[in-house]
Motif scaffolding. Structure first.
Motif, PDB file in Angstrom:
ATOM      1  N   ARG A 582       0.833  -1.212   0.000  1.00 11.21           N
ATOM      2  CA  ARG A 582       0.000   0.000   0.000  1.00 11.21           C
ATOM      3  C   ARG A 582       0.864   1.258   0.000  1.00 11.21           C
ATOM      4  O   ARG A 582       0.590   2.216  -0.745  1.00 11.21           O
ATOM      5  CB  ARG A 582      -0.916  -0.012   1.214  1.00 11.21           C
ATOM      6  N   LEU A 586       1.008   3.875  -3.071  1.00  6.46           N
ATOM      7  CA  LEU A 586       0.636   5.271  -2.895  1.00  6.46           C
ATOM      8  C   LEU A 586       1.746   6.195  -3.366  1.00  6.46           C
ATOM      9  O   LEU A 586       1.491   7.194  -4.058  1.00  6.46           O
ATOM     10  CB  LEU A 586       0.308   5.531  -1.425  1.00  6.46           C
ATOM     11  N   MET A 641      -3.656   3.559  -8.354  1.00  9.54           N
ATOM     12  CA  MET A 641      -3.930   2.792  -7.147  1.00  9.54           C
ATOM     13  C   MET A 641      -4.951   1.693  -7.386  1.00  9.54           C
ATOM     14  O   MET A 641      -4.849   0.591  -6.826  1.00  9.54           O
ATOM     15  CB  MET A 641      -4.437   3.730  -6.045  1.00  9.54           C
TER      16      MET A 641
END
Length: 702
Positions: A582, A586, A641
């Motif tokens: 993650r 990002l 994303m």
């Protein structure tokens, strides 16, 4: 290496960039000259980049040359994993259950001469043993190949973990490290050879081992070639029935004279594969013996931890196991470590009376089902056991449906209907186009008849088409990237990796398709701009599309090339892997969104006036381009994303499964809690049910 595709691609890009520049010159002027200089400067930069791509790179930066240091890092990670497993399994509380084994049927064992690695020595070695001495047995076998057979729940995985930790405890720095490989993950139709599969598993669980040297070899392959990895092949019986014979044959084909290994399996599944394919070359075979009534008498009373619990509450049931006739079924069930562990959880850890386990006349199957049915309520006694049971049933059915024991958070999207994923893909992609690329048409200051309507129509059409096509692709595959990134971003020492990625990209048909999509999009906007005006706007659209496509491709490739595989000791749990993926996604998304937005708006700056006849400064007066860049960047981040990482697919699955009640919103917290309670086990970056028998029970049709 054939370089003409790279040369051709560079020539086409440069030619169209020059064409784009020429189309900006109809009226002259200092501002136009500045724009032309910017375009030509970018063209020179692209040409320079292509020139730098031609030389063949040397050894990849960061590729470890000291295999001893690498294997020591893997050893630490393996030790941490299995020590944690033993703690959760309470292997040493109060003491390990005893293991005993005897030689298996010679019909499923290779010739003793092969096992003894001596053509004239047909003496059967002494194979019987007990306790942790399986390491001593392994070392006493000249071939270094051992098969351990045991019924379901006989403790094969725990024995494998004891084997691994015992070896690690005696291991010298730089020596070979035992690594457990789950054979259920091997699909021989997809990964053919034993060595290829071992390399794939090592690089999946320890991503830094995937670094490639100048000869094209991964660190994992070099470790295997140097005999610095001792494979512990766990769960042969969990390989699908139709593939066991093939897997056995591939293992034999991949063995080298000095290859050592330990393999575990249930007896019947192994015998069936051997009957159809042949024995494992030079492997000795032992079979685990059942626990005895004496073992139970010594162990179960000492597992009681409740304040008001009495050690004597086990005595009546244990006495029944010694009854010659009436205790047969009960004795059979409690002869395996799995059922003893379940009995401990259900009765020793609660106030329940063990005599409720079995009534006289109950079959072994009925007693087993009673233990399996009572396990989840017992371990979730302080929580909502009903909800936990429903969620665990979903996970068991999900893994059975996928044909794998792995509970991988990034594969939970496979439980979401394709149509749902496709609709989400359409909405995200179409919205990104409508708001990001459509911003100039919706809010720009366009004089009457200057083409604002054409821009708006082109935006709506482009968003609908891109959303429909992208949604269909994403929905069909439930995402684009099949695995987590398993890497961190790092700039230092990444030049070789970045140039290698760009080189591969220039030879890829996907890059050509990507550029073609941008060219088609630019052509569409050029067509809209040419309505009632000079047809030269179409050429401007074509060149602008290629300009933006080439620029964003360079940005994406550069940012992707910054990824550095994480170290073996960095990933210790699925939650760690999720956090790393993650965070990396990002950071990559922000970089791609911001720089990609800058490329897009540079294209607008250069192309709006030639295509629409209105200066950029008029359309975007009063700094209107600043919020435009922010909106386009946000759209780029969302696109990256959602679809360029597994985090987006995970988010879709998390929301859908929470809405349908299959799993809680805090999915990872639930999985970790199940791991902490001993329901699940952790294998690298995934979870598995700790006991295959429990998974089978929960997935059973009701």
């Amino acid at each position: 290496m054939r370089r003409w595709p790279q040369v051709l691609a560079g020539a086409v890009v440069l030619a169209l960039l020059v064409l784009f520049a020429v189309l900006l010159l109809p009226d002259g002027g200092l501002d136009r000259s500045d724009k032309v200089a910017s375009v030509l400067g970018l063209g020179v930069a692209v040409l320079t980049l292509l020139v730098t791509l031609f030389p063949k790179p040397g050894r990849a930066a960061g590729t470890p040359d000291d295999l001893g240091a690498v294997v020591d890092g893997v050893a630490r990670a393996v030790r941490d994993q299995w020590e944690s497993e033993e703690q959760i399994r309470r292997v040493h509380d109060p003491f390990p259950l005893p293991y005993r084994w005897t030689a298996a049927d010679e019909a499923i064992t290779d010739h003793w001469q092969a096992v003894n690695a001596a053509p004239d020595d047909d003496t059967p070695p002494e194979l019987a043993g007990q306790g942790d001495h399986v390491v001593d047995l392994f070392r006493a076998i000249p071939s270094g190949r051992l098969v351990v057979l045991g019924e379901a729940g006989a403790g094969k995985t725990v024995l494998a973990s004891r084997f691994v930790l015992t070896l690690l405890g005696e291991r010298a720095p730089g020596a070979a490290v035992p690594v457990v490989f789950s054979l259920s993950s091997w699909d021989p139709d997809r990964v053919g050879s034993l060595s290829d599969w071992l390399v794939a598993e090592l690089t999946s669980n320890y991503p830094s081992l995937g670094a490639v040297d100048g000869a094209g070899d991964t660190v994992a392959a070099r470790l295997l070639a140097a005999r610095l990895v001792l494979p512990v092949l766990d769960g042969f019986d969990e390989v699908p029935d139709g593939l066991r014979g093939t897997v056995l044959a591939r293992i034999n084909q991949g063995l080298r004279p000095d290859t050592r290994f330990l393999l575990t399996s249930r007896p019947e599944e192994y015998r069936s594969a051997v009957t159809s394919t042949g024995v494992l070359t030079a492997a000795a075979v032992v079979r685990l013996a059942p626990l005895t009534a004496d073992d139970l008498d010594r162990y179960l009373p000492l597992t009681i931890r409740t304040v008001n619990g009495s050690r004597e509450k086990w005595r009546p049931l244990l006495a029944r196991t010694r009854e010659p006739d009436a205790g047969g079924a009960l004795r059979e069930v409690l002869s395996t470590p799995l059922m003893v562990a379940l009995a401990r959880a259900v009765f020793s850890d609660t106030d329940a009376d063990p005599e409720r386990l079995a009534a006289r006349g109950d079959s072994a199957a009925a007693i087993e089902d009673r233990l399996l049915a009572g396990f989840v309520p017992a371990v979730y006694a302080d929580s909502d056991a009903g909800s936990a049971h429903r969620r665990l049933v979903f996970l068991a059915e999900h893994t059975v449906r996928l044909g794998t024991p792995d509970i991988a958070w990034w594969r939970l999207v496979q439980a979401v209907p394709r149509a749902v994923v496709g609709v989400v893909g359409f909405l995200v992609i179409a919205s990104a186009v409508w708001f990001g690329m459509g911003f100039p048409g919706w809010v720009g200051h366009w004089p009457a008849g200057s083409g604002q309507g054409g821009w708006q129509v082109a935006t709506v059409l482009a968003g609908a088409v891109c959303g429909a096509v992208g949604g269909a692709v994403v929905g069909q595959g439930r995402g684009i990237r099949p695995e987590p990134a398993r890497m961190r971003l790092r700039l230092r020492g990444r030049l070789a990796q970045i140039t290698a990625r760009l080189r591969r990209g220039l030879r890829s048909w996907r890059t050509m398709v990507y550029l073609a999509v941008w060219v088609v999009g630019g052509t569409l906007f050029g067509l809209m701009a040419s309505i009632g005006r000079d047809q030269g706007a179409i050429l401007v659209g074509v060149a602008a599309g290629l300009f933006a496509g080439a620029g964003t491709w360079l940005v994406v490739s550069f940012i992707s090339g910054l990824g550095t595989p994480i170290e073996p000791t960095d990933t210790t749990s699925p939650l760690d892997l999720l956090r790393i993926d993650r965070r990396t996604a990002l950071r990559q998304g922000v970089a791609v969104g911001v720089v990609g937005s800058a490329v897009f708006w540079l294209t607008l700056y250069l192309g709006v006036e030639p295509a629409f006849g209105v200066p950029f400064e008029v359309v975007f007066a009063d700094g209107l381009w600043l919020p435009g860049i922010a909106i386009t960047a946000t759209a780029g981040v969302a696109m990256w994303m959602m679809f360029a990482t597994v985090w987006g697919a995970w988010l879709i699955a998390r929301v859908w499964l929470a809405l349908t009640g299959a799993l809680p919103w805090a999915t990872m917290a639930f999985l970790h809690d199940a791991y902490r309670r001993g329901v699940l086990r952790q294998v690298g970056g995934v979870y598995q049910f700790r006991h295959a028998r429990l998974r089978e029970y929960l997935a059973r049709p009701r």
